[in-house]
Structures are given as structure tokens and as C-alpha cells.
Motif scaffolding. Structure first.
Motif, mmCIF file in Angstrom:
data_model
loop_
_atom_site.group_PDB
_atom_site.id
_atom_site.type_symbol
_atom_site.label_atom_id
_atom_site.label_comp_id
_atom_site.label_asym_id
_atom_site.label_seq_id
_atom_site.Cartn_x
_atom_site.Cartn_y
_atom_site.Cartn_z
ATOM 1 N N GLU A 146 0.866 -0.959 0.164
ATOM 2 C CA GLU A 146 0.547 0.363 0.231
ATOM 3 C C GLU A 146 1.024 1.271 0.490
ATOM 4 O O GLU A 146 0.709 1.673 -0.348
ATOM 5 C CB GLU A 146 -1.333 0.054 1.013
ATOM 6 C CG GLU A 146 -1.871 1.380 1.199
ATOM 7 C CD GLU A 146 -3.096 1.283 2.433
ATOM 8 O OE1 GLU A 146 -3.488 2.631 2.570
ATOM 9 O OE2 GLU A 146 -2.437 0.305 3.812
ATOM 10 N N ASP A 147 1.584 1.737 1.033
ATOM 11 C CA ASP A 147 2.761 2.270 0.965
ATOM 12 C C ASP A 147 3.071 3.083 -0.488
ATOM 13 O O ASP A 147 3.572 3.949 -0.829
ATOM 14 C CB ASP A 147 4.116 2.347 1.983
ATOM 15 C CG ASP A 147 3.231 2.567 3.107
ATOM 16 O OD1 ASP A 147 1.957 2.596 3.785
ATOM 17 O OD2 ASP A 147 4.131 2.114 4.613
ATOM 18 N N ALA A 148 4.094 1.649 -0.547
ATOM 19 C CA ALA A 148 5.109 1.950 -2.497
ATOM 20 C C ALA A 148 3.534 2.222 -3.168
ATOM 21 O O ALA A 148 4.178 2.825 -4.330
ATOM 22 C CB ALA A 148 5.421 0.464 -2.640
ATOM 23 N N ALA A 149 2.471 2.159 -3.347
ATOM 24 C CA ALA A 149 1.218 1.759 -4.202
ATOM 25 C C ALA A 149 1.327 3.044 -4.686
ATOM 26 O O ALA A 149 1.199 4.280 -4.947
ATOM 27 C CB ALA A 149 0.509 1.363 -4.293
ATOM 28 N N ARG A 150 1.270 4.109 -3.039
ATOM 29 C CA ARG A 150 0.759 5.500 -2.814
ATOM 30 C C ARG A 150 1.520 6.251 -3.508
ATOM 31 O O ARG A 150 1.941 7.179 -4.273
ATOM 32 C CB ARG A 150 0.069 5.793 -1.211
ATOM 33 C CG ARG A 150 -0.974 5.099 -1.182
ATOM 34 C CD ARG A 150 -1.452 5.576 0.272
ATOM 35 N NE ARG A 150 -2.591 4.375 0.477
ATOM 36 C CZ ARG A 150 -4.132 4.920 -0.027
ATOM 37 N NH1 ARG A 150 -3.761 5.454 -1.293
ATOM 38 N NH2 ARG A 150 -4.995 4.195 0.555
ATOM 39 N N GLN A 151 3.035 5.936 -2.615
ATOM 40 C CA GLN A 151 4.557 6.795 -2.940
ATOM 41 C C GLN A 151 4.624 6.234 -4.541
ATOM 42 O O GLN A 151 5.208 8.273 -5.285
ATOM 43 C CB GLN A 151 5.532 5.679 -2.960
ATOM 44 C CG GLN A 151 6.753 6.447 -2.842
ATOM 45 C CD GLN A 151 7.731 5.301 -2.212
ATOM 46 O OE1 GLN A 151 7.878 4.670 -1.792
ATOM 47 N NE2 GLN A 151 9.288 5.280 -3.146
ATOM 48 N N VAL A 152 4.102 6.097 -5.829
ATOM 49 C CA VAL A 152 4.868 5.673 -7.566
ATOM 50 C C VAL A 152 3.225 6.347 -7.714
ATOM 51 O O VAL A 152 3.283 6.079 -9.012
ATOM 52 C CB VAL A 152 4.951 4.749 -8.105
ATOM 53 C CG1 VAL A 152 5.988 4.283 -7.140
ATOM 54 C CG2 VAL A 152 4.176 3.686 -7.446
ATOM 55 N N GLY A 153 2.543 6.612 -7.491
ATOM 56 C CA GLY A 153 0.872 7.361 -7.216
ATOM 57 C C GLY A 153 0.185 6.537 -8.428
ATOM 58 O O GLY A 153 -0.685 7.050 -9.369
ATOM 59 N N ILE A 154 -0.459 5.300 -7.941
ATOM 60 C CA ILE A 154 -1.139 4.174 -8.131
ATOM 61 C C ILE A 154 -2.308 4.504 -7.355
ATOM 62 O O ILE A 154 -2.142 4.895 -5.767
ATOM 63 C CB ILE A 154 -1.070 3.100 -7.869
ATOM 64 C CG1 ILE A 154 0.676 2.085 -8.866
ATOM 65 C CG2 ILE A 154 -2.091 2.106 -8.149
ATOM 66 C CD1 ILE A 154 1.138 1.270 -8.774
ATOM 67 N N SER A 155 -3.402 4.338 -8.365
ATOM 68 C CA SER A 155 -4.821 4.292 -7.425
ATOM 69 C C SER A 155 -5.005 3.178 -6.762
ATOM 70 O O SER A 155 -5.295 1.993 -7.066
ATOM 71 C CB SER A 155 -5.884 4.226 -8.617
ATOM 72 O OG SER A 155 -7.070 4.993 -7.732
ATOM 73 N N VAL A 156 -4.594 3.240 -5.323
ATOM 74 C CA VAL A 156 -5.051 2.130 -3.987
ATOM 75 C C VAL A 156 -6.177 1.848 -3.436
ATOM 76 O O VAL A 156 -5.968 3.262 -2.958
ATOM 77 C CB VAL A 156 -3.346 1.600 -3.999
ATOM 78 C CG1 VAL A 156 -3.017 2.565 -2.874
ATOM 79 C CG2 VAL A 156 -3.375 0.181 -3.291
ATOM 80 N N HIS A 157 -6.389 0.977 -3.191
ATOM 81 C CA HIS A 157 -7.534 0.427 -2.492
ATOM 82 C C HIS A 157 -7.340 -0.804 -1.366
ATOM 83 O O HIS A 157 -6.501 -1.516 -1.575
ATOM 84 C CB HIS A 157 -9.173 0.321 -2.672
ATOM 85 C CG HIS A 157 -9.781 -0.189 -1.832
ATOM 86 N ND1 HIS A 157 -10.398 0.694 -1.324
ATOM 87 C CD2 HIS A 157 -10.408 -1.267 -1.480
ATOM 88 C CE1 HIS A 157 -11.611 0.893 -0.246
ATOM 89 N NE2 HIS A 157 -11.868 -0.762 -0.088
ATOM 90 N N ARG A 158 -6.600 -0.325 0.477
ATOM 91 C CA ARG A 158 -6.661 -1.184 1.003
ATOM 92 C C ARG A 158 -7.661 -1.619 1.657
ATOM 93 O O ARG A 158 -8.413 -1.717 1.730
ATOM 94 C CB ARG A 158 -6.012 -0.045 1.745
ATOM 95 C CG ARG A 158 -5.520 -1.547 3.216
ATOM 96 C CD ARG A 158 -4.474 -2.679 2.027
ATOM 97 N NE ARG A 158 -3.932 -4.187 3.856
ATOM 98 C CZ ARG A 158 -2.839 -3.268 4.180
ATOM 99 N NH1 ARG A 158 -2.005 -2.572 4.427
ATOM 100 N NH2 ARG A 158 -2.371 -4.477 4.389
ATOM 101 N N GLY A 159 -8.117 -3.220 1.374
ATOM 102 C CA GLY A 159 -8.811 -4.134 1.410
ATOM 103 C C GLY A 159 -9.685 -4.122 0.972
ATOM 104 O O GLY A 159 -10.239 -3.335 -0.139
#
Length: 293
Positions: A146-159
Motif C-alpha cells: 500500500e505504501d509503495a503504491a501511494r508513493q508511485v501514484g497508483i490508485s490503490v484501495h486497501r482491504g
């Protein structure tokens, strides 16, 4: 060498749209034999930022194998024999929620298994084991992804809950509406029994489910079509490779066994008395369950 005293070796199972890792250094493909049959392909070995990595294309190079015919047991066993300690599973999925639009990455935390024709355990007659699947993925890996996805600007949903269907056909509208009523977030064809087997093999496992479509429930979108999915897959594949390149350097810092307990999942799972265990099956399980056998 025990997991707790060894450096992490990161395995990546690439799903639709992810058939290799260009960023790996010292790359070479190697055949790993498994007593459970033929893995989907040879394994790609290499390093990334000094971290040892192993990549396996789930459907084989060229996407030769449909979901129901993937030899999930051989794949997980081969990765274990290659020394892999944590697995990042990358797979395409359909979305059951408007907010989870195509291009969104979902870090899964639960599964519902609706597959019906797959070998789902390494264990069997002669050596019985019952392993907990209450928390089927590694929360530690999930946090890092999750942290890495947000770092590279990917739209991410946790859970979210991943409904695993048999396939290869996509859902009927009635099935899609049923699974939505169950509270599922996404649907796919490949993460079961993969997650169960990774848990039996005492490997950390996390799913990055890459949304390609809205399944068929959404009134404003067409029914699922392969050509549309492939277009999104290519874009998702680029983002997935960027995610992996970002998260792997963070994962090399683990000094002990996984804090989420993944590396000791078999501690209380074996139920067959030692004197009643089948030596043939025990030999097959040398890689998967050798720590407790």
C-alpha cells in the motif's frame, strides 16, 4: 537454514499482463522440478536492489494455461524449493464497486473460494493438516505494498474480499449480483487455491488485484470483453512493475521471521500421529513442510 535466520527472497507470481520483470539484474530462467507436477513455466531468477527475486508467470509465457488448469501446487512448491520466503501475487480482476474503477489496485485481505475443480492442499491421506485461513494474507506485506503504491501514484484501495470463481467464462448477471450482495469487492479466477497453498507452505502471501472492468453488473458499462480488458491490462502491467520495483527494496530489511506469523503457520496444523504418517507423502512435502517434519 530457517526463514527467521535467512534474508528474504521475494517471489512474484505474474498474472494477466505481467509476464516478466525487466528491472531484474543477472536474469536467468531455470527449470525447477516439483513432485506435484509441472509448474506453469520455468522460474526467472535475478536481483533487484540487491534483493534476490524469483518470478513465475502464472499462465506461462504467452498466456498458455487457463485459470482452472494452472498447477497451483507445483507453482507454490517450486517457489518454495527456489528459496522464496514471501510472495507478491499480481492478478487481474473485475470490480463490484463503482469506486473501484478500472486501473485501481486493490490490496486484498479476504477471499471467498468458489472454485470447484482444483487441488487445494499439499496434504492428504497419510498426512493430514488443518491450517487456519482466518487471515489469508500477510498484513505486513500488504502494508508495504500500500505504501509503495501511494508513493508511485497508483490508485490503490486497501482491504477487500476477492471472490475466486472457476472460469474460464465470465460471470452471468445473476452471479455478479449475488456476489455483490455478499459484500465482495472484486472477482477473479486465480488466487484460489494459490493463497491456501502459500499458507500451507509457510510463505508470506499478498495479493495485488488489478481492476480491469466492472464485471457485468454495472448498467452504464458493456459486458466484459477480452479486447477491452487487454487494453487495461497493458496499462496495469506497467504500473504493477513500477510497484514491485518500489516495494522490493523496502522488504529486504526483515531480520527475523514474519511478524504476522506466516513463516510458522504449520506449528499446530499437523494432526496425523508421527507413526502413522505416509513416508511417500512426507517425501513429497520435504520443501513445503520440512520445517515441521
Amino acid at each position: 537454514m530457517s526463514v527467521s535466520s535467512s534474508k528474504p527472497i521475494i517471489g512474484v507470481i505474474g498474472g494477466s499482463g505481467v509476464y516478466g520483470l525487466d528491472a531484474l539484474e543477472d536474469k536467468h530462467w531455470r527449470t525447477i522440478e516439483s513432485p506435484f507436477g509441472q509448474p506453469s513455466d520455468d522460474l526467472l531468477f535475478g536481483t533487484l536492489d540487491g534483493v534476490q527475486m524469483v518470478f513465475l508467470p502464472r499462465h506461462g509465457r504467452g498466456h498458455r494455461i487457463p485459470p482452472a488448469e494452472v498447477n497451483y501446487r507445483a507453482n507454490i512448491d517450486a517457489l518454495k524449493r527456489a528459496g522464496v520466503t514471501e510472495i507478491i501475487s499480481v492478478s487481474a480482476c473485475g470490480s463490484f464497486e463503482k469506486e473501484l474503477a478500472p486501473g485501481t489496485f486493490v490490496i486484498i485481505d479476504q477471499f471467498i473460494d468458489r472454485t470447484i475443480d482444483r487441488k487445494k492442499s499439499f496434504f492428504g491421506t497419510g498426512l493430514v493438516a488443518h491450517i487456519s485461513m482466518a487471515n489469508p494474507v500477510c498484513s505486513r506485506l500488504g502494508d508495504k505494498l500500500e505504501d509503495a503504491a501511494r508513493q508511485v501514484g497508483i490508485s490503490v484501495h486497501r482491504g477487500g474480499t476477492y471472490l475466486a470463481m472457476e472460469g474460464p467464462q465470465f460471470s452471468s448477471l445473476a452471479e455478479s449480483e449475488l456476489y455483490r450482495s455478499w459484500g465482495c469487492q472484486v472477482i477473479g479466477m486465480t488466487n484460489m487455491p494459490e493463497a491456501k497453498l502459500a499458507r500451507e507452505a509457510e510463505m508470506c502471501y499478498a495479493t495485488v488485484a488489478m481492476v480491469t472492468d466492472y464485471d457485468c453488473w454495472h448498467p452504464d458499462h458493456d459486458a466484459v470483453e477480452v479486447l477491452t480488458i487487454i487494453e487495461v491490462l497493458m496499462k496495469n502491467g506497467e504500473k504493477a512493475r513500477s510497484l514491485i520495483e518500489t516495494v522490493v527494496p523496502v522488504l529486504k530489511g526483515r531480520a527475523t521471521a514474519c511478524s504476522a506469523g506466516c513463516h510458522h503457520a504449520l506449528d499446530n496444523a499437523l494432526i496425523t500421529a508421527p507413526e502413522a504418517r505416509d513416508p511417500v507423502l512426507m517425501k513429497k512435502l520435504a520443501a513445503v513442510a520440512g520445517r515441521v517434519l
